[in-house]
Design a protein around this motif. Structure first.
Motif, PDB file in Angstrom:
ATOM      1  N   UNK A 157       0.837  -1.214   0.000  1.00 27.17           N
ATOM      2  CA  UNK A 157       0.000   0.000   0.000  1.00 27.17           C
ATOM      3  C   UNK A 157       0.867   1.257   0.000  1.00 27.17           C
ATOM      4  N   UNK A 158       1.915   1.241   0.827  1.00 28.30           N
ATOM      5  CA  UNK A 158       2.822   2.395   0.844  1.00 28.30           C
ATOM      6  C   UNK A 158       3.497   2.566  -0.518  1.00 28.30           C
ATOM      7  N   UNK A 159       3.873   1.459  -1.148  1.00 25.28           N
ATOM      8  CA  UNK A 159       4.505   1.525  -2.472  1.00 25.28           C
ATOM      9  C   UNK A 159       3.537   2.066  -3.520  1.00 25.28           C
ATOM     10  N   UNK A 160       2.252   1.680  -3.417  1.00 23.97           N
ATOM     11  CA  UNK A 160       1.269   2.171  -4.388  1.00 23.97           C
ATOM     12  C   UNK A 160       1.091   3.680  -4.270  1.00 23.97           C
ATOM     13  N   UNK A 161       1.066   4.185  -3.037  1.00 30.15           N
ATOM     14  CA  UNK A 161       0.973   5.641  -2.850  1.00 30.15           C
ATOM     15  C   UNK A 161       2.213   6.337  -3.413  1.00 30.15           C
ATOM     16  N   UNK A 162       3.366   5.708  -3.247  1.00 29.47           N
ATOM     17  CA  UNK A 162       4.612   6.294  -3.761  1.00 29.47           C
ATOM     18  C   UNK A 162       4.602   6.348  -5.287  1.00 29.47           C
ATOM     19  N   UNK A 163       4.070   5.290  -5.917  1.00 22.66           N
ATOM     20  CA  UNK A 163       3.948   5.281  -7.380  1.00 22.66           C
ATOM     21  C   UNK A 163       3.052   6.433  -7.842  1.00 22.66           C
ATOM     22  N   UNK A 164       1.918   6.609  -7.165  1.00 18.78           N
ATOM     23  CA  UNK A 164       1.012   7.699  -7.525  1.00 18.78           C
ATOM     24  C   UNK A 164       1.674   9.054  -7.324  1.00 18.78           C
ATOM     25  N   UNK A 165       2.454   9.184  -6.232  1.00 21.40           N
ATOM     26  CA  UNK A 165       3.151  10.439  -5.972  1.00 21.40           C
ATOM     27  C   UNK A 165       4.148  10.739  -7.085  1.00 21.40           C
ATOM     28  N   UNK A 166       4.922   9.743  -7.490  1.00 15.93           N
ATOM     29  CA  UNK A 166       5.926   9.950  -8.538  1.00 15.93           C
ATOM     30  C   UNK A 166       5.266  10.351  -9.849  1.00 15.93           C
ATOM     31  N   UNK A 167       4.115   9.733 -10.161  1.00 13.88           N
ATOM     32  CA  UNK A 167       3.443  10.046 -11.424  1.00 13.88           C
ATOM     33  C   UNK A 167       2.848  11.449 -11.424  1.00 13.88           C
ATOM     34  N   UNK A 168       2.569  11.995 -10.238  1.00 14.72           N
ATOM     35  CA  UNK A 168       1.941  13.323 -10.179  1.00 14.72           C
ATOM     36  C   UNK A 168       2.853  14.422 -10.712  1.00 14.72           C
ATOM     37  N   UNK A 169       4.157  14.160 -10.828  1.00 21.65           N
ATOM     38  CA  UNK A 169       5.090  15.168 -11.333  1.00 21.65           C
ATOM     39  C   UNK A 169       5.189  15.133 -12.867  1.00 21.65           C
ATOM     40  N   UNK A 170       4.619  14.098 -13.498  1.00 27.42           N
ATOM     41  CA  UNK A 170       4.770  13.941 -14.941  1.00 27.42           C
ATOM     42  C   UNK A 170       3.622  14.554 -15.725  1.00 27.42           C
ATOM     43  N   UNK A 171       3.706  14.472 -17.044  1.00 28.24           N
ATOM     44  CA  UNK A 171       2.618  14.954 -17.898  1.00 28.24           C
ATOM     45  C   UNK A 171       1.389  14.060 -17.763  1.00 28.24           C
ATOM     46  N   UNK A 172       0.293  14.436 -18.415  1.00 27.57           N
ATOM     47  CA  UNK A 172      -0.979  13.741 -18.248  1.00 27.57           C
ATOM     48  C   UNK A 172      -0.891  12.245 -18.560  1.00 27.57           C
ATOM     49  N   UNK A 173      -0.255  11.807 -19.654  1.00 25.00           N
ATOM     50  CA  UNK A 173      -0.174  10.359 -19.896  1.00 25.00           C
ATOM     51  C   UNK A 173       0.540   9.607 -18.781  1.00 25.00           C
ATOM     52  N   UNK A 174       1.570  10.221 -18.215  1.00 27.03           N
ATOM     53  CA  UNK A 174       2.297   9.589 -17.112  1.00 27.03           C
ATOM     54  C   UNK A 174       1.402   9.481 -15.883  1.00 27.03           C
ATOM     55  N   UNK A 175       0.602  10.518 -15.640  1.00 31.45           N
ATOM     56  CA  UNK A 175      -0.316  10.491 -14.494  1.00 31.45           C
ATOM     57  C   UNK A 175      -1.368   9.387 -14.666  1.00 31.45           C
ATOM     58  N   UNK A 176      -1.889   9.255 -15.892  1.00 35.49           N
ATOM     59  CA  UNK A 176      -2.853   8.179 -16.155  1.00 35.49           C
ATOM     60  C   UNK A 176      -2.213   6.819 -15.873  1.00 35.49           C
ATOM     61  N   UNK A 177      -1.037   6.597 -16.438  1.00 33.06           N
ATOM     62  CA  UNK A 177      -0.357   5.306 -16.265  1.00 33.06           C
ATOM     63  C   UNK A 177      -0.012   5.058 -14.802  1.00 33.06           C
ATOM     64  N   UNK A 178       0.434   6.114 -14.125  1.00 33.88           N
ATOM     65  CA  UNK A 178       0.809   5.975 -12.718  1.00 33.88           C
ATOM     66  C   UNK A 178      -0.369   5.601 -11.845  1.00 33.88           C
ATOM     67  N   UNK A 179      -1.535   6.187 -12.108  1.00 34.05           N
ATOM     68  CA  UNK A 179      -2.714   5.865 -11.300  1.00 34.05           C
ATOM     69  C   UNK A 179      -3.206   4.446 -11.559  1.00 34.05           C
ATOM     70  N   UNK A 180      -3.109   3.998 -12.813  1.00 30.90           N
ATOM     71  CA  UNK A 180      -3.501   2.624 -13.093  1.00 30.90           C
ATOM     72  C   UNK A 180      -2.549   1.632 -12.414  1.00 30.90           C
ATOM     73  N   UNK A 181      -1.253   1.953 -12.426  1.00 31.17           N
ATOM     74  CA  UNK A 181      -0.290   1.104 -11.719  1.00 31.17           C
ATOM     75  C   UNK A 181      -0.543   1.150 -10.217  1.00 31.17           C
ATOM     76  N   UNK A 182      -0.911   2.317  -9.713  1.00 29.89           N
ATOM     77  CA  UNK A 182      -1.297   2.464  -8.303  1.00 29.89           C
ATOM     78  C   UNK A 182      -2.437   1.497  -7.962  1.00 29.89           C
ATOM     79  N   UNK A 183      -3.457   1.429  -8.822  1.00 31.22           N
ATOM     80  CA  UNK A 183      -4.596   0.548  -8.573  1.00 31.22           C
ATOM     81  C   UNK A 183      -4.171  -0.920  -8.554  1.00 31.22           C
ATOM     82  N   UNK A 184      -3.227  -1.284  -9.427  1.00 33.25           N
ATOM     83  CA  UNK A 184      -2.752  -2.673  -9.493  1.00 33.25           C
ATOM     84  C   UNK A 184      -1.990  -3.038  -8.220  1.00 33.25           C
ATOM     85  N   UNK A 185      -1.033  -2.201  -7.832  1.00 30.38           N
ATOM     86  CA  UNK A 185      -0.209  -2.498  -6.654  1.00 30.38           C
ATOM     87  C   UNK A 185      -1.066  -2.505  -5.390  1.00 30.38           C
ATOM     88  N   UNK A 186      -2.008  -1.550  -5.296  1.00 30.84           N
ATOM     89  CA  UNK A 186      -2.885  -1.508  -4.122  1.00 30.84           C
ATOM     90  C   UNK A 186      -3.720  -2.782  -4.042  1.00 30.84           C
TER      91      UNK A 186
END
Length: 431
Positions: A301-330
């Protein structure tokens, strides 16, 4: 009763209970996404009706769990499940017909009390139907059935409201009420089994499993291990489950510029990973103790939040991908949690106190579910998505503090470990 014979495995009483629990959560999936929208649109209800529905249900649920945890009344678990499912059916039928705030409050009182009874009953009943070696796979399958039921119910509800708008919602409440009746009948049959077992003479093995201090003092039965298990449940809903359900969509839309459609995608991905990955994760953790599985869930769970945090600094496609990866890890973390927590909780107290500790854990879950979103909302006041995700990651890691020294599980009485109850192999779980 419910055991495998030879290399195969029969459809067991525990399997039937899990399947029908999934049917009842399918009914829940029909109504919960649209309850607030429907009630707020009724002239006689409005937003006050929404507040009454959720407020009364939460209060009644918590009160029921508290009363059962005190041990003032000690109904047999199957009877508790039977009464709980009947109250839920009556409550949702009443909600469908409610024409005033007072009528809604009366109906929701049944819903809240029924939820409290059902949550408390399910753990000891499933525990009584399985051997100690089967617990992990049984509770993992139940979690998977709940997630699949909720997901399918939400899809069907979306189709129904798409064709008939909110005029379909009262009929969805009726369908939800009916979905509890098969589960109610199963508890009724299991209650007959409880009466037969209660009439049988007690074995000496039962006495050997009681802890010397289990009856001394109001809370000495709980002990340090039980207290830490309940605290873990509280924290897992404060910093875990409720954050995925409430805070993640809020941050995604308001602070990361993600469309509403992606929020639905996150929920679908999460449900799919739980449904498809639960058996694999359960097998992977099978050789480790339950505390290890819970630590894995926290780290994921902590790793999933970290993935989402890292993606928040990127452009929109990166944010989309990061949130989907967040959902998988969570979701993988949820798989580790679901196959580990209830066996861990059951082993934390003497067998006769499983219903009481289940009630405390149910109350902790209710408090965490109600209070957790407030933590997320407070973090969003920073205005920075990265700050929210980092805060949630740090808070979730606090759960690692709830693990003390490894406990010695309280073993089941020898009379329960009959050859028919033992699994033929560690791979004998059904899907």
């Amino acid at each position: 009763m419910t055991a495998p014979k030879g290399p195969g495995r029969r459809f067991a009483a525990a399997d039937a209970l899990i399947l029908l629990n999934g049917v009842s959560t399918f009914g829940s999936g029909l109504v919960y996404p649209y309850t607030a929208l429907y009630l707020s649109g009724l002239p006689e209800m409005g937003t006050a009706g929404v507040s009454v529905f959720y407020g009364v249900a939460a209060a009644a649920n918590l009160a029921t769990a508290t009363v059962l945890a005190t041990g003032w009344i000690k109904p047999p678990p199957a009877l508790l499940g039977f009464l709980g499912t009947l109250m839920l059916a009556l409550g949702f039928l009443g909600t469908a017909a409610a024409g005033s705030i007072a009528a809604l409050a009366a109906a929701v009182l049944f819903i809240g009390c029924g939820q409290g009874c059902l949550l408390v009953a399910m753990v000891p009943v499933l525990n009584s139907l399985t051997s100690q070696e089967q617990r992990r796979s049984v509770f993992a399958r139940r979690y998977r059935a709940i997630n699949v039921g909720l997901g399918l119910g939400a899809v069907v509800a979306g189709l129904a409201t798409g064709f008939f708008a909110t005029s379909a919602v009262p009929w969805l409440f009726v369908c939800n009420a009916l979905s509890y009746l098969p589960l109610s009948y199963t508890f009724y049959r299991l209650r007959a089994r409880e009466r037969v077992e209660a009439a049988a003479p007690e074995t000496a093995g039962d006495e050997s499993t009681q802890r010397p201090d289990a009856t001394c003092g109001r809370l000495r039965w709980l002990g340090a291990a039980g207290t830490l298990a309940v605290l873990f449940q509280l924290g897992s809903y404060l910093f875990g489950h409720s954050q995925f359900e409430a805070t993640a969509p809020l941050v995604a839309v308001r602070l990361m510029g993600i469309g509403l459609g992606t929020v639905s995608a996150l929920l679908l991905v999460n449900t799919a990973v739980v449904a498809l990955g639960q058996r694999w994760i359960t097998g992977l953790l099978g050789r480790r103790n339950e505390a290890y599985g819970l630590r894995v869930s926290v780290v994921l769970w902590a790793a999933s939040y970290t993935v989402a945090m890292a993606s928040s600094f990127g452009p929109l496609p990166v944010r989309y991908a990061g949130l989907l990866l967040f959902a998988v890890v969570f979701a993988i973390g949820e798989c580790a949690y679901s196959c580990s927590f209830h066996p861990y909780l059951i082993d934390s107290v003497a067998p006769k106190d499983v219903t009481r500790v289940s009630a405390l854990a149910g109350g902790a879950m209710g408090i965490g579910t109600a209070a957790g979103p407030s933590i997320g909302v407070a973090l969003t006041l920073t205005g920075e998505a990265s700050a929210v995700w980092l805060g949630l990651s740090a808070l979730s890691l606090l759960l690692l503090l709830t693990f003390g020294r490894r406990r010695t599980p309280v073993r089941e009485p020898a009379a329960r470990a009959t050859p028919e109850q033992k699994p033929a192999s560690h791979t004998g779980e059904s899907t």
